[in-house]
Design an enzyme around this catalytic site. Structure first.
Site, PDB file in Angstrom:
ATOM      1  N   LYS A  13       0.948  -1.513   0.230  1.00  0.00           N
ATOM      2  CA  LYS A  13      -0.131  -0.356   0.075  1.00  0.00           C
ATOM      3  C   LYS A  13       0.268   0.996  -0.223  1.00  0.00           C
ATOM      4  O   LYS A  13       0.784   1.689  -0.465  1.00  0.00           O
ATOM      5  CB  LYS A  13      -0.834  -0.009   0.950  1.00  0.00           C
ATOM      6  CG  LYS A  13      -1.540  -1.112   1.206  1.00  0.00           C
ATOM      7  CD  LYS A  13      -3.293  -0.406   2.438  1.00  0.00           C
ATOM      8  CE  LYS A  13      -2.486  -0.743   3.962  1.00  0.00           C
ATOM      9  NZ  LYS A  13      -1.792  -1.984   4.301  1.00  0.00           N
ATOM     10  N   ARG A  88      -9.482   0.409   9.011  1.00  0.00           N
ATOM     11  CA  ARG A  88      -9.534  -0.525   9.246  1.00  0.00           C
ATOM     12  C   ARG A  88     -10.591  -0.893  10.144  1.00  0.00           C
ATOM     13  O   ARG A  88     -10.213  -2.965  10.112  1.00  0.00           O
ATOM     14  CB  ARG A  88      -8.210  -0.646  10.365  1.00  0.00           C
ATOM     15  CG  ARG A  88      -6.693  -1.150   9.142  1.00  0.00           C
ATOM     16  CD  ARG A  88      -6.068  -0.484  10.539  1.00  0.00           C
ATOM     17  NE  ARG A  88      -4.556  -1.340  10.672  1.00  0.00           N
ATOM     18  CZ  ARG A  88      -3.600  -0.562   9.655  1.00  0.00           C
ATOM     19  NH1 ARG A  88      -3.773   0.549   9.565  1.00  0.00           N
ATOM     20  NH2 ARG A  88      -2.770  -1.483   9.561  1.00  0.00           N
ATOM     21  N   ARG A 127      11.740  -8.266   3.618  1.00  0.00           N
ATOM     22  CA  ARG A 127      11.799  -7.197   4.132  1.00  0.00           C
ATOM     23  C   ARG A 127      13.036  -6.913   5.060  1.00  0.00           C
ATOM     24  O   ARG A 127      13.923  -6.254   5.353  1.00  0.00           O
ATOM     25  CB  ARG A 127      10.990  -6.466   3.287  1.00  0.00           C
ATOM     26  CG  ARG A 127      11.055  -5.228   3.762  1.00  0.00           C
ATOM     27  CD  ARG A 127       9.585  -4.078   3.736  1.00  0.00           C
ATOM     28  NE  ARG A 127       8.957  -3.866   4.839  1.00  0.00           N
ATOM     29  CZ  ARG A 127       8.211  -4.411   4.626  1.00  0.00           C
ATOM     30  NH1 ARG A 127       6.955  -4.394   3.689  1.00  0.00           N
ATOM     31  NH2 ARG A 127       7.237  -4.252   6.653  1.00  0.00           N
ATOM     32  N   ARG A 139      11.028  -1.135  12.224  1.00  0.00           N
ATOM     33  CA  ARG A 139       9.912  -0.783  13.160  1.00  0.00           C
ATOM     34  C   ARG A 139       9.670  -1.896  13.902  1.00  0.00           C
ATOM     35  O   ARG A 139      10.400  -3.235  14.078  1.00  0.00           O
ATOM     36  CB  ARG A 139       9.095  -0.732  12.625  1.00  0.00           C
ATOM     37  CG  ARG A 139       8.519   0.385  11.937  1.00  0.00           C
ATOM     38  CD  ARG A 139       7.618   0.440  10.698  1.00  0.00           C
ATOM     39  NE  ARG A 139       6.049  -0.113  10.831  1.00  0.00           N
ATOM     40  CZ  ARG A 139       4.830   0.186  10.328  1.00  0.00           C
ATOM     41  NH1 ARG A 139       5.428   0.317   8.538  1.00  0.00           N
ATOM     42  NH2 ARG A 139       4.347  -0.921   9.921  1.00  0.00           N
ATOM     43  N   ARG A 150      -1.184  -9.162  13.127  1.00  0.00           N
ATOM     44  CA  ARG A 150      -1.651  -8.299  12.246  1.00  0.00           C
ATOM     45  C   ARG A 150      -2.498  -8.788  10.983  1.00  0.00           C
ATOM     46  O   ARG A 150      -3.112  -8.191  10.497  1.00  0.00           O
ATOM     47  CB  ARG A 150      -0.303  -7.358  11.177  1.00  0.00           C
ATOM     48  CG  ARG A 150       0.536  -6.356  13.124  1.00  0.00           C
ATOM     49  CD  ARG A 150       1.679  -5.662  12.342  1.00  0.00           C
ATOM     50  NE  ARG A 150       1.022  -4.701  11.902  1.00  0.00           N
ATOM     51  CZ  ARG A 150       1.754  -3.789  10.909  1.00  0.00           C
ATOM     52  NH1 ARG A 150       3.006  -4.573  10.400  1.00  0.00           N
ATOM     53  NH2 ARG A 150       1.315  -3.251  10.142  1.00  0.00           N
TER      54      ARG A 150
HETATM   55  P1  AMP Z   1       0.847   0.607   9.642  1.00  0.00           P
HETATM   56  O1  AMP Z   1       1.583   1.475   9.483  1.00  0.00           O
HETATM   57  O2  AMP Z   1      -1.172   0.621   8.820  1.00  0.00           O
HETATM   58  O3  AMP Z   1       0.867  -0.901   9.715  1.00  0.00           O
HETATM   59  O4  AMP Z   1       0.207   0.580  11.521  1.00  0.00           O
HETATM   60  C1  AMP Z   1       0.845   0.119  12.368  1.00  0.00           C
HETATM   61  C2  AMP Z   1       0.131   0.060  13.245  1.00  0.00           C
HETATM   62  O5  AMP Z   1      -1.040   1.034  13.951  1.00  0.00           O
HETATM   63  C3  AMP Z   1      -1.320  -1.078  13.260  1.00  0.00           C
HETATM   64  O6  AMP Z   1      -0.593  -2.276  13.660  1.00  0.00           O
HETATM   65  C4  AMP Z   1      -1.861  -0.837  14.507  1.00  0.00           C
HETATM   66  O7  AMP Z   1      -1.686  -0.960  15.293  1.00  0.00           O
HETATM   67  C5  AMP Z   1      -2.176   0.353  14.169  1.00  0.00           C
HETATM   68  N1  AMP Z   1      -3.014   1.597  13.286  1.00  0.00           N
HETATM   69  C6  AMP Z   1      -2.800   2.090  12.103  1.00  0.00           C
HETATM   70  N2  AMP Z   1      -3.908   2.257  11.284  1.00  0.00           N
HETATM   71  C7  AMP Z   1      -4.845   2.645  12.561  1.00  0.00           C
HETATM   72  C8  AMP Z   1      -6.106   2.890  11.888  1.00  0.00           C
HETATM   73  N3  AMP Z   1      -7.098   2.516  11.103  1.00  0.00           N
HETATM   74  N4  AMP Z   1      -6.831   1.829  13.292  1.00  0.00           N
HETATM   75  C9  AMP Z   1      -6.389   1.676  14.445  1.00  0.00           C
HETATM   76  N5  AMP Z   1      -5.157   0.948  14.651  1.00  0.00           N
HETATM   77  C10 AMP Z   1      -4.316   1.813  13.999  1.00  0.00           C
END
Ligand code: AMP
Length: 215
Positions: A13, A88, A127, A139, A150
């Site tokens: 993404k 999400r 990765r 991270r 996840r």
């Molecule tokens: P990402 O970088 O999008 O993979 O997000 C990293 C982490 O942030 C996720 O595993 C969630 O813990 C939190 N997170 C990001 N976006 C959301 C969302 N829309 N709703 C809830 N938690 C989120």
């Protein structure tokens, strides 16, 4: 142009969002990035999110809905945005629909990056190994166990959005396992051609047939 990129972690993404940002001059709104910045800055939202994020769970809906609501009201989002990692959950999607409607806005498309989960795990593990080999910082949530969580969270809470947006007629699915350039081309084909649409609406009748859609 207002888009959602939907797909599990590691589906690409972020990569596709960067390209769309450059192509359409719109902003990428990644809730993951916003939450990481809040964690870094030690804000109350950051303190609430930190532990949840490091275990691979989801931050409460009202928290992310609040930060997205503020962000899409900022001037740089006026021309359009790509939501990466939001919504999400179904309640987040419902809240987004409401926020857009209140502002008289609508989504142009929801792009689903379809992936094979086993291949995705291998892709993510590769990765991580490459980043470690280059000595790059990882991270906190970049490890196999958290990634399993996840993916599980994605399946349970986020995948229902595929049906939600299909029912709205907004869903466009592309093969996220294809090479990056092919995924990009498939996304371009799936998007409404904004340039030709706005040109068409400004042209007198007789000129309309001559307008070529941009590549
Ligand atoms: P990402 O970088 O999008 O993979 O997000 C990293 C982490 O942030 C996720 O595993 C969630 O813990 C939190 N997170 C990001 N976006 C959301 C969302 N829309 N709703 C809830 N938690 C989120």
């Amino acid at each position: 142009m207002r888009l959602i990129l939907l797909g599990p972690p590691g589906a690409g993404k972020g990569t596709q969002a960067l390209r769309l940002v450059a192509k359409y001059g719109i902003v990428q709104l990644s809730t993951g990035d916003m939450l990481r910045a809040a964690v870094q800055a030690g804000t109350p939202v950051g303190r609430q999110a930190q532990e949840i994020m490091s275990s691979g769970g989801l931050v409460p809906d009202e928290v992310v809905v609040g930060i997205v609501g503020q962000r899409i009201a900022e001037p740089d989002a006026r021309k359009g945005f790509i939501l990466d990692g939001f919504p999400r959950t179904v309640p987040q999607a419902i809240a987004l629909d409401r926020m857009l409607e209140e502002r008289g806005l609508a989504l142009d498309a929801v792009i689903e990056l379809r992936v094979d989960e086993a291949a995705l795990m291998r892709r993510i593990e590769t990765r991580i190994a490459q980043m470690q080999a280059r000595g790059e910082p990882l991270r906190a949530d970049d490890n196999a166990e958290v990634l399993h969580n996840r993916l599980k969270t994605y399946r349970a809470q986020t995948e229902p959005l595929v049906a939600y947006y299909r029912d709205q007629g907004a869903l466009r699915s592309v093969d996220g396992m294809a090479p990056i350039a092919d995924v990009a081309a498939a996304i371009d084909r799936a998007l409404p051609d904004e340039t030709s649409r706005s040109l068409q609406s400004r042209q007198p009748e007789g000129l309309k047939k001559k307008v070529q859609p941009s590549a």
